[in-house]
Write an enzyme that holds these catalytic residues in place. Structure first.
Site, PDB file in Angstrom:
ATOM      1  N   HIS A 160      -3.565  -5.222   0.550  1.00  9.42           N
ATOM      2  CA  HIS A 160      -3.080  -5.544   1.897  1.00  9.42           C
ATOM      3  C   HIS A 160      -3.019  -7.052   2.124  1.00  9.42           C
ATOM      4  O   HIS A 160      -3.926  -7.644   2.719  1.00  9.42           O
ATOM      5  CB  HIS A 160      -3.988  -4.898   2.951  1.00  9.42           C
ATOM      6  CG  HIS A 160      -3.782  -3.431   3.102  1.00  9.42           C
ATOM      7  ND1 HIS A 160      -2.930  -2.882   4.042  1.00  9.42           N
ATOM      8  CD2 HIS A 160      -4.305  -2.383   2.405  1.00  9.42           C
ATOM      9  CE1 HIS A 160      -2.945  -1.561   3.924  1.00  9.42           C
ATOM     10  NE2 HIS A 160      -3.760  -1.239   2.944  1.00  9.42           N
ATOM     11  N   CYS A 195       0.815  -1.212   0.000  1.00  7.73           N
ATOM     12  CA  CYS A 195       0.000   0.000   0.000  1.00  7.73           C
ATOM     13  C   CYS A 195       0.856   1.272   0.000  1.00  7.73           C
ATOM     14  O   CYS A 195       1.394   1.640  -1.020  1.00  7.73           O
ATOM     15  CB  CYS A 195      -1.010  -0.028   1.148  1.00  7.73           C
ATOM     16  SG  CYS A 195      -2.402   1.098   0.878  1.00  7.73           S
ATOM     17  N   GLU A 204      -1.195  -8.563   4.183  1.00  5.82           N
ATOM     18  CA  GLU A 204      -0.924  -8.884   5.590  1.00  5.82           C
ATOM     19  C   GLU A 204      -2.182  -9.174   6.389  1.00  5.82           C
ATOM     20  O   GLU A 204      -2.129  -9.781   7.461  1.00  5.82           O
ATOM     21  CB  GLU A 204      -0.142  -7.733   6.245  1.00  5.82           C
ATOM     22  CG  GLU A 204      -0.970  -6.557   6.740  1.00  5.82           C
ATOM     23  CD  GLU A 204      -1.540  -5.666   5.639  1.00  5.82           C
ATOM     24  OE1 GLU A 204      -2.406  -4.816   5.935  1.00  5.82           O
ATOM     25  OE2 GLU A 204      -1.113  -5.808   4.469  1.00  5.82           O
TER      26      GLU A 204
END
Length: 247
Positions: free
Chosen positions: A223, A115, A225
């Protein structure tokens, strides 16, 4: 019995105001992904800009992970003026990450960006950003949907993977994958020595790799994660980064 040394990953911090005091912070979800999926040891790098000792940092870390953030890259970094005074900036993070990106790439150490980190890599390589993608003609609104975290980080749109690119190889040669989307800014002009690894349905660049990098150097706009252990593509990304750092 000796324990195998895990690679050490530097994670630059954001500066956030908590009460009356500024704090250097990194989101737990990023740390968790490095520990549990990449199987590496994270160290948090304070956003101290020119005061950081880059040579010492490089002697310690085996890779650099550039996280997402609520702040945006200062437009002066890519030759533009700020269009919306309400945009949250973090000049201390900018002053910290941009020299680190140059140093890590020059040293041939692995780099992974998410990001804001994706946008930082593009700007570091001479590219520019749209400050409000949703205000551009024929572009989608890539900002998160209102609601719970599961809604915000839920599947948003597909991205088309570049044929025979690094991402397509990591993702078992799939043509497309579905990703989340929580960003208002995005790539306008691609930086030098960057290759496009994935694009959104509106053509917005969603993943990039450094074409002349000596090692793993990849960044994505989404994203991975978020609940990384539950997503096959996220596991593949963090595994690949971790393996590069181990080598």
């Amino acid at each position: 019995m000796s324990q195998v040394r895990r690679p050490i990953i530097g994670i630059p911090a954001d500066v956030k105001q908590l009460g009356e005091h500024p704090f250097n912070v990194v989101g737990t979800k990023y740390i968790d992904a490095i520990v549990n999926v990449a199987e590496c040891t994270p160290i948090l790098l304070p956003a101290i800009g020119s005061q950081q000792d880059i040579a010492n940092i490089l002697s310690v870390i085996d890779g650099l992970f550039l996280t997402g953030a609520v702040s945006n890259v200062e437009p002066q970094r890519y030759g533009k003026t700020l269009l919306n005074s309400d945009t949250l900036l973090d000049k201390s993070r900018d002053a910290t990450t941009f020299p680190l990106i140059d140093a890590v790439l020059s040293a041939g150490k692995p780099l992974f960006g998410v990001c804001r980190g994706f946008q930082e890599l593009n700007v570091a390589m001479g590219g520019t950003l749209h400050q409000a993608v949703h205000e551009q003609p024929n572009m989608m609104d890539h900002r998160e949907k209102p609601g719970s975290l599961d809604i915000q980080y839920g599947p948003a749109h597909q991205v088309k993977l570049t044929e025979n690119g690094l991402l397509q190889q990591l993702f078992a040669y799939a043509d497309e994958i579905t990703v989340n989307s929580l960003h208002g800014q995005g790539i306008a002009q691609l930086g030098k020595h960057l290759t496009i690894e994935a694009t959104a349905p509106d053509g917005l660049v969603e993943a990039i790799a450094v074409s002349n990098a000596k090692n793993f150097a990849l960044a994505v706009q989404w994203h991975p994660e978020w609940k990384a252990t539950e997503n096959n593509q996220s596991v593949a990304l963090f595994n690949a980064f971790g393996q590069a750092c181990k080598q």
